[in-house]
Design a protein around this motif. Structure first.
Motif, mmCIF file in Angstrom:
data_model
loop_
_atom_site.group_PDB
_atom_site.id
_atom_site.type_symbol
_atom_site.label_atom_id
_atom_site.label_comp_id
_atom_site.label_asym_id
_atom_site.label_seq_id
_atom_site.Cartn_x
_atom_site.Cartn_y
_atom_site.Cartn_z
ATOM 1 N N CYS A 1 1.374 -8.504 -3.605
ATOM 2 C CA CYS A 1 1.444 -7.290 -4.329
ATOM 3 C C CYS A 1 1.023 -7.053 -5.699
ATOM 4 O O CYS A 1 0.064 -6.104 -6.092
ATOM 5 C CB CYS A 1 2.853 -6.521 -4.156
ATOM 6 N N LYS B 1 1.833 6.989 -6.731
ATOM 7 C CA LYS B 1 0.741 8.005 -7.210
ATOM 8 C C LYS B 1 1.437 9.496 -6.901
ATOM 9 O O LYS B 1 1.013 10.406 -7.626
ATOM 10 C CB LYS B 1 -0.522 7.978 -6.173
ATOM 11 N N ASP C 1 0.877 -1.426 0.070
ATOM 12 C CA ASP C 1 -0.021 -0.052 -0.008
ATOM 13 C C ASP C 1 0.681 1.371 0.124
ATOM 14 O O ASP C 1 0.452 2.453 -0.843
ATOM 15 C CB ASP C 1 -0.820 -0.075 1.117
ATOM 16 N N PHE D 1 -2.466 -5.181 -6.905
ATOM 17 C CA PHE D 1 -2.108 -4.172 -7.854
ATOM 18 C C PHE D 1 -1.769 -4.483 -9.320
ATOM 19 O O PHE D 1 -0.515 -3.935 -9.844
ATOM 20 C CB PHE D 1 -0.955 -3.224 -7.319
ATOM 21 N N GLU E 1 2.395 1.945 -3.419
ATOM 22 C CA GLU E 1 1.332 2.464 -4.375
ATOM 23 C C GLU E 1 1.227 4.093 -4.385
ATOM 24 O O GLU E 1 1.265 4.767 -5.186
ATOM 25 C CB GLU E 1 0.153 1.918 -4.295
ATOM 26 N N SER F 1 -0.089 -1.890 -11.647
ATOM 27 C CA SER F 1 0.825 -0.884 -10.826
ATOM 28 C C SER F 1 2.016 -0.422 -11.556
ATOM 29 O O SER F 1 2.405 -1.224 -12.301
ATOM 30 C CB SER F 1 1.192 -1.647 -9.581
#
Ligand SMILES: C[S@@+](CC[C@H](N)C(=O)[O-])C[C@H]1O[C@@H](n2cnc3c(N)ncnc32)[C@H](O)[C@@H]1O
Length: 227
Positions: free
Chosen positions: A105, A87, A80, A109, A83, A112
């Motif tokens: 992971c 972002k 998390d 995602f 990510e 990602s």
């Protein structure tokens, strides 16, 4: 490490950790824990399934300029925080010693931009030396026993580029005495001071008291001085 896991989960964690530690294997138990969770995140005591609140708070107060600069996430767990840092614009590499965690992971995602890798902090890629403008470490140092602490700190320190930022989130203890039981084993001021010996300047220190859990946590922001 666990915020307040149910007793049975805590007992399982301690028993897996003790079994590893009795074989002088300080981190083999992590993959066993992830693997025995069989895809159920409630069985991973530290999983928040969202950005760690102290990272989120830091990003809001001191928004960094990601600008596609390289960032490294140490012991990324379920991904998390990696990510979130992607972002905000970093080019993120996130690694964990647990193949199960890294597969998880990638499953969580699938689209990602983060480069998720299985890697051992105790045997890092030579090309990662001083390669990252931002390094994030959350609750991995505290998860490793005191006899390998200086090695993990040195490994983390080695990855930050001159002028780069290192952000650490950890439990902290107010004594140099060894903590009684763990994991986690809160980190002492003297242990954190090793970062300064390795060329970092502390730029910010925020303490978070949790009286319910009788725990103090720290968010340490450091800058790697130019050589
Ligand atoms: C307490 S968990 C924290 C995970 C994540 N940083 C978080 O805050 O949710 C510690 C993580 O460090 C990883 N880890 C432990 N030893 C490691 C090592 N030698 N190299 C890389 N990762 C390691 C574990 O597999 C685990 O995912």
């Amino acid at each position: 490490m666990p915020e307040r896991p149910p007793d049975t989960l805590r007992q399982k964690l301690v028993s897996l950790a003790n079994e590893s530690l009795s074989k002088s294997d300080p981190y083999g138990w992590f993959d066993r824990l992830y693997s025995q969770a069989e895809g159920d995140t409630s069985q991973v005591p530290w999983a928040k399934l969202t950005t760690h609140p102290y990272l989120q708070d830091w990003l809001e107060k001191f928004p960094p300029q990601g600008n596609n600069r390289p960032a490294l996430i140490i012991g990324c767990g379920l991904g998390d925080d990696a990510e979130t840092l992607a972002k905000v614009g970093y080019k993120v590499t996130a690694f964990d010693v647990s193949p199960t965690a890294i597969a998880w992971c990638k499953e969580r995602f699938p689209n990602s931009s983060v480069d998720y890798l299985v890697a051992d902090a105790f045997a890092l890629e030579p090309s990662w030396r001083e390669a990252f403008d931002f390094v994030f470490e959350c609750r991995t140092i505290q998860a490793l026993p005191l006899n390998v602490r200086s090695i993990i700190i040195e490994a983390i320190a080695s990855t930050a580029a001159p002028g780069g930022t290192l952000l650490v989130i950890s439990r902290i203890r107010d004594t140099e005495d060894e903590p009684d039981n763990g994991p986690p084993w809160a980190v002492s001021n003297q242990e954190f001071a090793q970062f300064q010996q390795l060329g970092f300047q502390e730029t910010r220190r925020d303490l978070f008291e949790d009286s319910d859990r009788a725990v103090t946590e720290v968010r340490l922001e450091m800058r790697k001085l130019n050589n």
